[in-house]
Design a protein around this motif. Structure first.
Motif, PDB file in Angstrom:
ATOM      1  N   LEU A 258       6.962 -36.871 -76.473  1.00  7.16           N
ATOM      2  CA  LEU A 258       7.691 -37.570 -77.530  1.00  7.16           C
ATOM      3  C   LEU A 258       7.225 -39.010 -77.659  1.00  7.16           C
ATOM      4  CD1 LEU A 258      11.259 -36.321 -76.498  1.00  7.16           C
ATOM      5  CD2 LEU A 258       9.666 -35.234 -78.102  1.00  7.16           C
ATOM      6  N   ASP A 259       6.906 -39.402 -78.893  1.00  7.79           N
ATOM      7  CA  ASP A 259       6.504 -40.781 -79.166  1.00  7.79           C
ATOM      8  C   ASP A 259       7.566 -41.552 -79.934  1.00  7.79           C
ATOM      9  OD1 ASP A 259       4.441 -42.899 -79.161  1.00  7.79           O
ATOM     10  OD2 ASP A 259       4.459 -42.604 -81.338  1.00  7.79           O
ATOM     11  N   VAL A 260       8.544 -40.859 -80.488  1.00  7.25           N
ATOM     12  CA  VAL A 260       9.585 -41.503 -81.298  1.00  7.25           C
ATOM     13  C   VAL A 260      10.952 -40.988 -80.868  1.00  7.25           C
ATOM     14  CG1 VAL A 260       8.152 -41.990 -83.314  1.00  7.25           C
ATOM     15  CG2 VAL A 260       9.176 -39.734 -83.073  1.00  7.25           C
ATOM     16  N   PHE A 261      11.951 -41.855 -81.031  1.00  4.11           N
ATOM     17  CA  PHE A 261      13.291 -41.538 -80.545  1.00  4.11           C
ATOM     18  C   PHE A 261      14.339 -42.050 -81.521  1.00  4.11           C
ATOM     19  CE2 PHE A 261      10.394 -41.693 -77.033  1.00  4.11           C
ATOM     20  CZ  PHE A 261      10.739 -40.579 -76.276  1.00  4.11           C
ATOM     21  N   PRO A 265      14.045 -49.554 -78.613  1.00  3.53           N
ATOM     22  CA  PRO A 265      13.424 -48.912 -77.457  1.00  3.53           C
ATOM     23  C   PRO A 265      14.337 -47.858 -76.809  1.00  3.53           C
ATOM     24  CG  PRO A 265      13.235 -51.306 -77.314  1.00  3.53           C
ATOM     25  CD  PRO A 265      14.204 -51.013 -78.415  1.00  3.53           C
ATOM     26  N   LEU A 266      13.727 -46.871 -76.183  1.00  6.17           N
ATOM     27  CA  LEU A 266      14.490 -45.832 -75.497  1.00  6.17           C
ATOM     28  C   LEU A 266      15.292 -46.478 -74.376  1.00  6.17           C
ATOM     29  CD1 LEU A 266      14.911 -42.721 -75.330  1.00  6.17           C
ATOM     30  CD2 LEU A 266      13.102 -42.712 -73.592  1.00  6.17           C
ATOM     31  N   PRO A 267      16.618 -46.280 -74.356  1.00  6.79           N
ATOM     32  CA  PRO A 267      17.443 -46.926 -73.314  1.00  6.79           C
ATOM     33  C   PRO A 267      16.993 -46.559 -71.902  1.00  6.79           C
ATOM     34  CG  PRO A 267      18.823 -46.017 -75.066  1.00  6.79           C
ATOM     35  CD  PRO A 267      17.423 -45.522 -75.323  1.00  6.79           C
ATOM     36  N   ALA A 268      17.138 -47.511 -70.995  1.00  8.08           N
ATOM     37  CA  ALA A 268      16.689 -47.316 -69.612  1.00  8.08           C
ATOM     38  C   ALA A 268      17.406 -46.154 -68.930  1.00  8.08           C
ATOM     39  CB  ALA A 268      16.891 -48.600 -68.813  1.00  8.08           C
ATOM     40  N   ASP A 269      18.619 -45.830 -69.391  1.00 11.20           N
ATOM     41  CA  ASP A 269      19.376 -44.739 -68.767  1.00 11.20           C
ATOM     42  C   ASP A 269      19.167 -43.398 -69.475  1.00 11.20           C
ATOM     43  OD1 ASP A 269      20.714 -45.279 -71.117  1.00 11.20           O
ATOM     44  OD2 ASP A 269      22.708 -45.457 -70.203  1.00 11.20           O
ATOM     45  N   SER A 270      18.208 -43.321 -70.387  1.00 13.41           N
ATOM     46  CA  SER A 270      17.945 -42.049 -71.062  1.00 13.41           C
ATOM     47  C   SER A 270      17.442 -41.027 -70.053  1.00 13.41           C
ATOM     48  CB  SER A 270      16.908 -42.224 -72.166  1.00 13.41           C
ATOM     49  OG  SER A 270      16.479 -40.961 -72.647  1.00 13.41           O
ATOM     50  N   PRO A 271      17.932 -39.804 -70.120  1.00 10.84           N
ATOM     51  CA  PRO A 271      17.460 -38.766 -69.188  1.00 10.84           C
ATOM     52  C   PRO A 271      16.012 -38.367 -69.433  1.00 10.84           C
ATOM     53  CG  PRO A 271      18.953 -37.826 -70.830  1.00 10.84           C
ATOM     54  CD  PRO A 271      19.023 -39.314 -70.985  1.00 10.84           C
ATOM     55  N   VAL A 280       6.874 -39.398 -72.271  1.00  9.44           N
ATOM     56  CA  VAL A 280       7.405 -40.418 -73.168  1.00  9.44           C
ATOM     57  C   VAL A 280       6.326 -41.458 -73.449  1.00  9.44           C
ATOM     58  CG1 VAL A 280       9.058 -42.323 -73.380  1.00  9.44           C
ATOM     59  CG2 VAL A 280       9.795 -40.133 -72.407  1.00  9.44           C
ATOM     60  N   THR A 281       6.079 -41.728 -74.730  1.00  6.59           N
ATOM     61  CA  THR A 281       5.260 -42.876 -75.115  1.00  6.59           C
ATOM     62  C   THR A 281       6.073 -43.733 -76.084  1.00  6.59           C
ATOM     63  OG1 THR A 281       4.153 -41.653 -76.916  1.00  6.59           O
ATOM     64  CG2 THR A 281       3.081 -41.661 -74.753  1.00  6.59           C
ATOM     65  N   PRO A 282       5.886 -45.054 -76.082  1.00  3.96           N
ATOM     66  CA  PRO A 282       6.786 -45.984 -76.767  1.00  3.96           C
ATOM     67  C   PRO A 282       6.443 -46.239 -78.234  1.00  3.96           C
ATOM     68  CG  PRO A 282       5.222 -47.226 -75.485  1.00  3.96           C
ATOM     69  CD  PRO A 282       4.906 -45.778 -75.235  1.00  3.96           C
TER      70      PRO A 282
END
Length: 315
Positions: A258-261, A265-271, A280-282
């Motif tokens: 996944l490159d998009v969410f 930014p993807l939260p630090a607590d995301s599973p 995961v790419t940002p």
């Protein structure tokens, strides 16, 4: 004199016709008062709150050119209905195609798990050795003979598909209408129930619209084989993240890249961060609009002459 505002976030030097001046503005700051009367605004990397501020204050604005392939951020900013919006469609085809290919190959060769094994100083012999194709009862481990479905078959997919073909994949596109595009068969969404069970990799390159929200969801995942991988480089809103995570954890899907969410930014607590079979790419697939000066030169010239613009999203 027509004023076009160019973003500070990228070096731009488009050819300008007579009677046009280009002024660079800081995308990280509100527009200064002496620039709010500009007729045209080029957007790239603008924070949403500052785009909305520009929409409120630019009373003379007639055209916004975003260099992003997807215009959703500009459309959400609240620019007046008479303001024409054009996108950066085509500028990101090469970089996004390359990144997507990298994600697919990483999935096939199990790079997420191999990197985790390397971090643990563990020789992951179970990821090497004898390997069977999924059609022989094995896992998806190679693009040779793999069946790849690309949902959202536009210019990026047309650039990506030949790269997959060279490595031996069978590529089918999905779009609003069936037919043939760029030499590849394209099916309509109502044909998905027949195509999904034989798919090894499902790639999403869908735009963010009300009709695509969570389109990559539980119903789709349930029709994919358990060895299939999901790759999303379109927009985060098109993927039902909870349904995907459940499918991967329960073994109903092999994994995801996944490159998009939905939240970036993807939260630090995301599973997703710690899920072994999720890469995961940002939001890194694009980020380099190739040919921006040419698009801008064409559209600025058309704008001052009153001619149709390229990549019109909203007239």
């Amino acid at each position: 004199m027509t004023t076009v505002l160019l973003p500070s976030s990228i070096a731009l030097s488009p050819a300008l016709p007579d009677g046009v001046r280009a002024v660079t503005y800081d995308v990280e700051q509100p527009l200064p008062d002496d620039l709010v009367d500009a007729e045209a605004l080029v957007a790239w990397g603008n924070p949403p709150v500052l785009l909305a501020d520009a929409a409120r204050r630019m009373g003379s604005l007639r055209w916004v050119q975003t260099l992003a392939a997807g215009p959703d951020a500009v459309l959400a900013a609240g620019f007046a209905p008479h303001v024409q919006v054009t996108s950066g469609r085509g500028l990101h085809d090469g970089p996004v195609a390359e990144h997507t290919l990298a994600l697919v190959l990483a999935a096939a060769r199990r790079l997420p798990e191999l990197v985790r094994a390397q971090d643990a100083h563990r020789w992951a012999s179970e990821l090497g050795g004898m390997q069977r194709s999924p059609h022989e009862g094995g896992d998806f481990r190679s693009l040779s003979g793999a069946r790849v479905l690309i949902w959202g078959f536009g210019s990026i997919a047309a650039r990506l598909a030949p790269l997959l073909t060279v490595l031996g994949a069978q590529v089918i596109g999905v779009a609003t209408r069936s037919g043939e595009r760029a030499g590849y068969p394209v099916i309509a969404a109502d044909e998905l129930p027949q195509a999904l069970p034989g798919t090894d990799v499902l790639i999403g390159i869908l735009p963010s619209t009300p009709s695509t929200r969570n389109l990559l969801g539980a119903k789709v995942f349930a029709q994919l084989p358990s060895h299939a991988w999901v790759v999303n480089v379109g927009r985060g809103s098109t993927l039902d993240e909870a349904a995907l995570l459940a499918a991967v954890r329960e073994g109903r899907l092999a994994g995801a890249a996944l490159d998009v969410f939905a939240t970036e930014p993807l939260p630090a607590d995301s599973p997703f961060w710690d899920e072994p079979r999720v890469l995961v790419t940002p939001h890194a697939a694009g980020g380099r609009p190739i040919g921006a000066d040419t698009l801008l030169a064409d559209n600025i010239g058309a704008f001052v002459r009153g001619e149709p613009l390229r990549n019109v999203v909203r007239r």
